[in-house]
Scaffold this active site. Structure first.
Site, PDB file in Angstrom:
ATOM      1  CG  ASP A 448      45.777 -11.223 -53.012  1.00 55.38           C
ATOM      2  OD1 ASP A 448      46.004 -11.332 -54.229  1.00 55.38           O
ATOM      3  OD2 ASP A 448      45.847 -10.131 -52.411  1.00 55.38           O
ATOM      4  CG  ASP A 512      46.260  -5.021 -56.580  1.00 53.16           C
ATOM      5  OD1 ASP A 512      45.189  -5.492 -56.166  1.00 53.16           O
ATOM      6  OD2 ASP A 512      47.366  -5.558 -56.356  1.00 53.16           O
TER       7      ASP A 512
END
Length: 709
Positions: A448, A512
């Site tokens: 990430d 997301d």
């Protein structure tokens, strides 16, 4: 004058002129006319000569590979550099050396200015054009490069421009309009690609269509700051290009040093946007490192448990995942030292004994015993000030010291950036991550990157360029040290999905947002460049955590099937009916993924703005899967016919509705083929005439499976 050079491959040609002075120009980039003889090449060369006053400079209509003011070029120069603070105006002497039928290298020197330039041009698999430059300081002093960009010409008939923007949970939003006159520059200054990344810029003849029309597109393989540019000038050909956005003093070349640009990827299509995508997909799938094994069905734990890590609950979740057919279990954020929320722990990649008193070994062993791969989340490039790493090494931050800590909140989620170009930082991360991969048998890393780089200072100079290269090196080193390890690029979702990061990673997290309404478009535009097997697309809970929108499970399943599928969901919360449905979905994904992840992606053109039609057709056209979906109410009670593009007109296909994703609840109109027996029809009928679309309600999807005789 030397003869022009023609490069050809897979339906695309690129022709360089034979200029005796200066850099060669591209006379043609686009459809391959076939091999041209010397007379044809000479005629093309002669037909694109110079224009003379009055009304303009004595300028060339053709545009050199790196156009400058000295060429009479009135647009943005493709190179801007200074030596010791004084401007450089190169006068190149160049030579073109073909390195095959589809590649050439241009070498140029400027003895007076102490510069050398090497340009690599190639047409890769599928007809994708790759272009990069390398500038070397062959003189004394210091050359500072402000920018060096890749450009190619497009015809004057390309009168429309499409650019991308976006935001978190709604990445890759296109906007099309008439081609602006003059120079247009689109920048990203986030230190990562960004949710509003330029992504792809394309010129088209009229508004772009999915299946028809000529399109010229560019994408830059770079995971940080970029510029996309177009120049539509009255006295020159139009150019399309891109390059790295460099901050002042970021690239300073001492004698003998070089700067190599990121690769720019150019895709021409005579068959609309699907033709652009097909060139990218073919080239990507031809890479040696492209994933060849079936893409596993994934369960990621983030939206299941967030930071609330309880070993017993996660072990139960792993067992349920295996029962429904999951093949890769990924433990997300929250497992490491002090990590009970997003305010602490980043930089300390050690298991938190307060939450995991026996470590992660029991969970990893259980996951593998259940026949699944074990994956783990990291955010290696980031650090919290509340961490052992930051307390011991405050000098490890890539930041302006005046902004640490930042009263203005520029830290974002209280996290800062680690300077990966610092060898000590690089080794700290490599050693901690490598130890965990080895000890736990990690098969997959979710990597990430959750914030922009702000005032990224390395040793007193802008550090984004070095940071990006160091991130690439760290990923490559971990994969080299642990053969078979796969890595996903996630950056607050889809903020780092470019071909630069994908030279080192194995898939991206598309967004997301697991809201399937948003995902229908996010995935559609992500797959303009990336084939679907590289795009993580998961089934989440309803209502969606990112939008609050409630959606039916069949619609969420059908949307997940359009990528590398999985779950972002607490499966322990599913009732009996939901569990049966997701178990059937897992089996369907495994049945169809060999087709879904190797076939040609098609997007039949439609009229209704609420309708989304997408298909994947096998390379030999023996089989296909089409999804007919709605993201809002259809405009008319009797919807349009849908043409199933890409089929073999001479074959007959059996068309059946796959109900594993859920029964179709049709609205006002229900054609007989929807609920009855499968129908048989020729590819010609299905493509040229199409099928009557049912009156679907909002947020519904029909999955059609076509097999040929």
């Amino acid at each position: 004058m030397t003869s022009p050079t023609q490069l050809r491959r897979d339906g695309v040609a690129l022709i360089l002129d034979g200029a005796d002075a200066g850099l060669p120009a591209v006379l043609h980039w686009g459809a391959d006319p076939g091999p041209l003889d010397a007379d044809d090449l000479a005629a093309l060369d002669a037909a694109t000569g110079r224009q003379t006053p009055p009304g303009t400079l004595d300028a060339a209509w053709r545009v050199p590979l790196v156009p400058q003011e000295s060429d009479g070029w009135a647009g943005r120069p493709a190179l801007l550099a200074t030596r010791d603070g004084r401007p450089l105006f190169p006068r190149w002497t160049a030579a073109v050396a073909p390195t095959g039928e589809d590649a050439a290298e241009v070498t140029a020197t400027d003895e007076a200015n102490g510069l050398a330039l090497r340009t690599r041009l190639s047409i890769g698999a599928g007809g994708l054009v790759l272009l990069d430059h390398e500038l070397t300081n062959t003189g004394g002093g210091t050359v500072e490069v402000a920018w060096l960009e890749a450009v190619l010409p497009v015809p004057k008939s390309a009168d429309h421009l499409t650019a991308f923007s976006g935001k978190w949970a709604r990445e890759k939003a296109p906007l099309s309009g008439p081609m602006p006159r003059g120079t247009t520059v689109r920048e990203s200054r986030r230190g990562r690609s960004g949710h509003d990344s330029p992504w792809v810029t394309f010129a088209s003849e009229g508004l772009p269509r999915n299946r028809t029309g000529e399109v010229w597109a560019v994408h830059l393989g770079w995971s940080a700051d970029v510029r996309h540019r177009t120049d539509r000038l009255t006295e020159h050909g139009t150019v399309l290009g891109a390059g790295e956005l460099l901050r002042p003093a970021e690239i300073r070349l001492a004698a003998g040093e070089s700067y190599r640009t990121p690769t720019a990827y150019f895709s021409f299509s005579a068959t609309g946007l699907d033709g652009v995508a097909d060139r990218f997909h073919t080239w990507m799938r031809d890479r040696p490192q492209h994933p060849r094994t079936p893409r596993p069905l994934v369960l990621n734990t983030w939206e299941a448990v967030y930071f609330d890590h309880d070993p017993a609950r996660l072990e139960a979740l792993a067992r349920r995942a295996a029962e429904v057919g999951v093949e890769r279990f990924v433990l997300d954020d929250g497992w490491f030292h002090l990590r009970r929320d997003d305010k602490a722990g980043l930089g300390d990649w050690v298991v938190d004994p307060a939450v995991w008193p026996e470590g992660l070994e029991p969970l990893a062993a259980l996951v593998r015993s259940l026949g699944m791969q074990f994956g783990l989340w990291f955010e290696p490039e980031m650090v919290n000030l509340d961490s052992d790493a930051a307390r011991a090494h405050p000098d490890w931050l890539l930041a302006n010291p005046a902004s640490v800590p930042s009263p203005e909140g520029l830290s974002f989620r209280t996290q800062y950036v680690l300077d990966l170009a610092n060898p000590d930082v690089f080794e700290h991360l490599r050693s901690q991550m490598s130890a965990l991969v080895e000890r736990l048998g990690i098969a997959f890393i979710k990597w990430d990157h959750n914030r922009d780089l702000v005032e990224a200072v390395h040793e007193g100079r802008p550090g984004t360029h070095l940071q990006t290269l160091a991130a690439y090196r760290l990923i490559a080193r971990l994969k080299a040290d642990h053969p078979g390890l796969e890595i996903e690029s996630c950056s607050s979702g889809g903020a780092r999905t470019d071909l630069g990061i994908l030279a080192h990673t194995d898939r991206v997290w598309g967004s997301d947002s697991n809201d399937p309404v948003e995902r229908q478009d996010i995935q559609r535009w992500t797959e303009l460049v990336l084939p679907p097997e590289l795009i993580g697309a998961h089934v989440g809970p309803s209502p969606a955590h990112s939008s609050g929108r409630a959606t039916p499970l069949p619609f969420r399943i059908a949307t997940s099937l359009q990528g590398s599928a999985g779950f972002e969901w607490d499966l322990l919360s599913c009732d009996e009916e939901e569990t049966a449905r997701i178990t059937a979905f897992a089996a369907l994904y495994k049945e169809l993924r060999a087709l879904l992840h190797t076939g040609n992606v098609v997007h039949p053109d439609t009229v209704d703005p609420a309708l989304r039609v997408r298909g994947v057709v096998a390379p030999d056209r023996s089989e296909a899967v089409f999804t007919l979906a709605t993201v809002a109410s259809l405009e008319e009670a009797l919807p349009e016919r849908v043409r199933l593009d890409g089929l073999d007109p001479e074959r007959r296909y059996t068309v059946r509705v796959r109900t594993e994703t859920g029964e179709v609840r049709a609205g006002w109109t229900t054609p007989p083929w929807l609920g009855g027996e499968p129908i048989r029809a020729s590819g010609r009928l299905l493509t040229d005439i199409g099928l009557q679309l049912p009156g679907l309600w909002p947020m519904q999807a029909v999955l059609l499976h076509l097999t040929s005789d």
